[in-house]
Design a protein around this motif. Sequence first.
Motif, PDB file in Angstrom:
ATOM      1  N   LEU A 196       0.800  -1.222   0.000  1.00  0.00           N
ATOM      2  CA  LEU A 196       0.000   0.000   0.000  1.00  0.00           C
ATOM      3  C   LEU A 196       0.838   1.280   0.000  1.00  0.00           C
ATOM      4  O   LEU A 196       0.287   2.376  -0.055  1.00  0.00           O
ATOM      5  N   ASP A 197       2.134   1.166   0.064  1.00  0.00           N
ATOM      6  CA  ASP A 197       3.035   2.325   0.069  1.00  0.00           C
ATOM      7  C   ASP A 197       2.659   3.353   1.135  1.00  0.00           C
ATOM      8  O   ASP A 197       2.564   4.553   0.863  1.00  0.00           O
ATOM      9  N   LEU A 198       2.448   2.866   2.340  1.00  0.00           N
ATOM     10  CA  LEU A 198       2.164   3.770   3.455  1.00  0.00           C
ATOM     11  C   LEU A 198       3.417   4.583   3.775  1.00  0.00           C
ATOM     12  O   LEU A 198       4.536   4.087   3.642  1.00  0.00           O
ATOM     13  N   PRO A 199       3.231   5.821   4.227  1.00  0.00           N
ATOM     14  CA  PRO A 199       4.404   6.633   4.565  1.00  0.00           C
ATOM     15  C   PRO A 199       5.075   6.135   5.835  1.00  0.00           C
ATOM     16  O   PRO A 199       4.425   5.558   6.704  1.00  0.00           O
ATOM     17  N   SER A 200       6.358   6.343   5.914  1.00  0.00           N
ATOM     18  CA  SER A 200       7.063   6.106   7.166  1.00  0.00           C
ATOM     19  C   SER A 200       6.723   7.299   8.043  1.00  0.00           C
ATOM     20  O   SER A 200       7.166   8.415   7.769  1.00  0.00           O
ATOM     21  N   GLY A 201       5.904   7.089   9.036  1.00  0.00           N
ATOM     22  CA  GLY A 201       5.329   8.190   9.806  1.00  0.00           C
ATOM     23  C   GLY A 201       6.304   9.001  10.615  1.00  0.00           C
ATOM     24  O   GLY A 201       6.098  10.183  10.836  1.00  0.00           O
ATOM     25  N   GLY A 202       7.359   8.376  11.078  1.00  0.00           N
ATOM     26  CA  GLY A 202       8.296   9.093  11.931  1.00  0.00           C
ATOM     27  C   GLY A 202       7.794   9.190  13.356  1.00  0.00           C
ATOM     28  O   GLY A 202       6.814   8.548  13.729  1.00  0.00           O
ATOM     29  N   PRO A 203       8.453  10.010  14.169  1.00  0.00           N
ATOM     30  CA  PRO A 203       8.080  10.113  15.580  1.00  0.00           C
ATOM     31  C   PRO A 203       6.743  10.836  15.775  1.00  0.00           C
ATOM     32  O   PRO A 203       6.326  11.638  14.939  1.00  0.00           O
ATOM     33  N   ALA A 204       6.113  10.553  16.901  1.00  0.00           N
ATOM     34  CA  ALA A 204       4.843  11.197  17.250  1.00  0.00           C
ATOM     35  C   ALA A 204       5.104  12.660  17.605  1.00  0.00           C
ATOM     36  O   ALA A 204       6.047  12.975  18.326  1.00  0.00           O
ATOM     37  N   VAL A 205       4.260  13.545  17.067  1.00  0.00           N
ATOM     38  CA  VAL A 205       4.367  14.967  17.377  1.00  0.00           C
ATOM     39  C   VAL A 205       3.124  15.485  18.095  1.00  0.00           C
ATOM     40  O   VAL A 205       3.085  16.637  18.512  1.00  0.00           O
ATOM     41  N   GLY A 206       2.111  14.645  18.242  1.00  0.00           N
ATOM     42  CA  GLY A 206       0.900  15.025  18.964  1.00  0.00           C
ATOM     43  C   GLY A 206      -0.029  13.839  19.107  1.00  0.00           C
ATOM     44  O   GLY A 206      -0.073  12.981  18.234  1.00  0.00           O
ATOM     45  N   ASP A 207      -0.714  13.770  20.240  1.00  0.00           N
ATOM     46  CA  ASP A 207      -1.667  12.685  20.448  1.00  0.00           C
ATOM     47  C   ASP A 207      -2.836  13.187  21.282  1.00  0.00           C
ATOM     48  O   ASP A 207      -2.666  14.030  22.139  1.00  0.00           O
ATOM     49  N   GLU A 208      -4.008  12.667  20.959  1.00  0.00           N
ATOM     50  CA  GLU A 208      -5.224  12.998  21.698  1.00  0.00           C
ATOM     51  C   GLU A 208      -6.084  11.744  21.784  1.00  0.00           C
ATOM     52  O   GLU A 208      -6.197  11.018  20.810  1.00  0.00           O
ATOM     53  N   ALA A 209      -6.663  11.516  22.961  1.00  0.00           N
ATOM     54  CA  ALA A 209      -7.569  10.381  23.144  1.00  0.00           C
ATOM     55  C   ALA A 209      -8.933  10.909  23.555  1.00  0.00           C
ATOM     56  O   ALA A 209      -9.036  11.859  24.323  1.00  0.00           O
ATOM     57  N   TYR A 210      -9.964  10.299  22.995  1.00  0.00           N
ATOM     58  CA  TYR A 210     -11.350  10.667  23.276  1.00  0.00           C
ATOM     59  C   TYR A 210     -12.107   9.397  23.620  1.00  0.00           C
ATOM     60  O   TYR A 210     -12.714   8.796  22.740  1.00  0.00           O
ATOM     61  N   GLY A 211     -12.038   8.964  24.860  1.00  0.00           N
ATOM     62  CA  GLY A 211     -12.715   7.727  25.244  1.00  0.00           C
ATOM     63  C   GLY A 211     -12.091   6.535  24.556  1.00  0.00           C
ATOM     64  O   GLY A 211     -10.946   6.195  24.797  1.00  0.00           O
ATOM     65  N   ARG A 212     -12.826   5.920  23.639  1.00  0.00           N
ATOM     66  CA  ARG A 212     -12.352   4.714  22.956  1.00  0.00           C
ATOM     67  C   ARG A 212     -11.746   5.014  21.586  1.00  0.00           C
ATOM     68  O   ARG A 212     -11.576   4.118  20.774  1.00  0.00           O
ATOM     69  N   ALA A 213     -11.427   6.281  21.325  1.00  0.00           N
ATOM     70  CA  ALA A 213     -10.827   6.674  20.048  1.00  0.00           C
ATOM     71  C   ALA A 213      -9.643   7.595  20.321  1.00  0.00           C
ATOM     72  O   ALA A 213      -9.628   8.333  21.303  1.00  0.00           O
ATOM     73  N   ALA A 214      -8.660   7.546  19.432  1.00  0.00           N
ATOM     74  CA  ALA A 214      -7.493   8.411  19.569  1.00  0.00           C
ATOM     75  C   ALA A 214      -6.988   8.789  18.189  1.00  0.00           C
ATOM     76  O   ALA A 214      -7.219   8.076  17.207  1.00  0.00           O
ATOM     77  N   VAL A 215      -6.304   9.918  18.123  1.00  0.00           N
ATOM     78  CA  VAL A 215      -5.629  10.343  16.906  1.00  0.00           C
ATOM     79  C   VAL A 215      -4.194  10.685  17.296  1.00  0.00           C
ATOM     80  O   VAL A 215      -3.961  11.337  18.314  1.00  0.00           O
ATOM     81  N   VAL A 216      -3.266  10.191  16.500  1.00  0.00           N
ATOM     82  CA  VAL A 216      -1.850  10.464  16.745  1.00  0.00           C
ATOM     83  C   VAL A 216      -1.288  11.083  15.479  1.00  0.00           C
ATOM     84  O   VAL A 216      -1.383  10.506  14.392  1.00  0.00           O
ATOM     85  N   ARG A 217      -0.714  12.253  15.645  1.00  0.00           N
ATOM     86  CA  ARG A 217      -0.054  12.910  14.524  1.00  0.00           C
ATOM     87  C   ARG A 217       1.417  12.548  14.576  1.00  0.00           C
ATOM     88  O   ARG A 217       2.103  12.850  15.551  1.00  0.00           O
ATOM     89  N   LEU A 218       1.858  11.891  13.521  1.00  0.00           N
ATOM     90  CA  LEU A 218       3.269  11.552  13.376  1.00  0.00           C
ATOM     91  C   LEU A 218       3.903  12.611  12.479  1.00  0.00           C
ATOM     92  O   LEU A 218       3.198  13.407  11.856  1.00  0.00           O
ATOM     93  N   GLU A 219       5.210  12.604  12.411  1.00  0.00           N
ATOM     94  CA  GLU A 219       5.910  13.591  11.590  1.00  0.00           C
ATOM     95  C   GLU A 219       5.414  13.589  10.134  1.00  0.00           C
ATOM     96  O   GLU A 219       5.252  14.630   9.520  1.00  0.00           O
TER      97      GLU A 219
END
Length: 165
Positions: A107-130
């Motif tokens: 699928l040619d996913l990007p190499s995300g790199g280190p985490a630069v931000g994370d947020e959790a909302y109950g049973r869901a989360a979003v993590v911003r990687l580089e």
Amino acid sequence: MNPPAASGTTPPAGGRVVVFWARIRRKGTMRIRHPLALLAIIASAAAATGCSAALPSAAAAADVASRFSAAIATEDGAAACGLLAPGALHTVEEATGASCPTGILSLDLPSGGPAVGDEAYGRAAVVRLENDTVFLTIAGGQWAVRAAGCTPNGDAPYDCTVTGD
């Protein structure tokens, strides 16, 4: 004010009847007539769904997203698939026509790199990687990747390469 007695019954003589009751409106919605009834319903629902158990932290979600990104970067399809939510794993196999460990690497996913931000909302989360944004969900009591290879799409939802529940 006492609620009306159900048809065919009468309240006890001389006593005030305190009951928890609800009235169904014509369109099928329920109107709670006693505030404690609402509290009892919410508490029962929370107990039944296990809401009292502590959920993993946003930092734990960032760890899973970083491990997923590292597995993609090192072309370890088995490790990457081990971090996917069941729906996302199924979607990868369906979309690629291959087993997940082989399909995810195609699928040619990007190499995300280190985490630069994370947020959790109950049973869901979003993590911003580089170089990526990863969405996670709780599966089996721990964070699992629900969507990856995600890029912002203006005011519309993110455009993701891997998606699933």
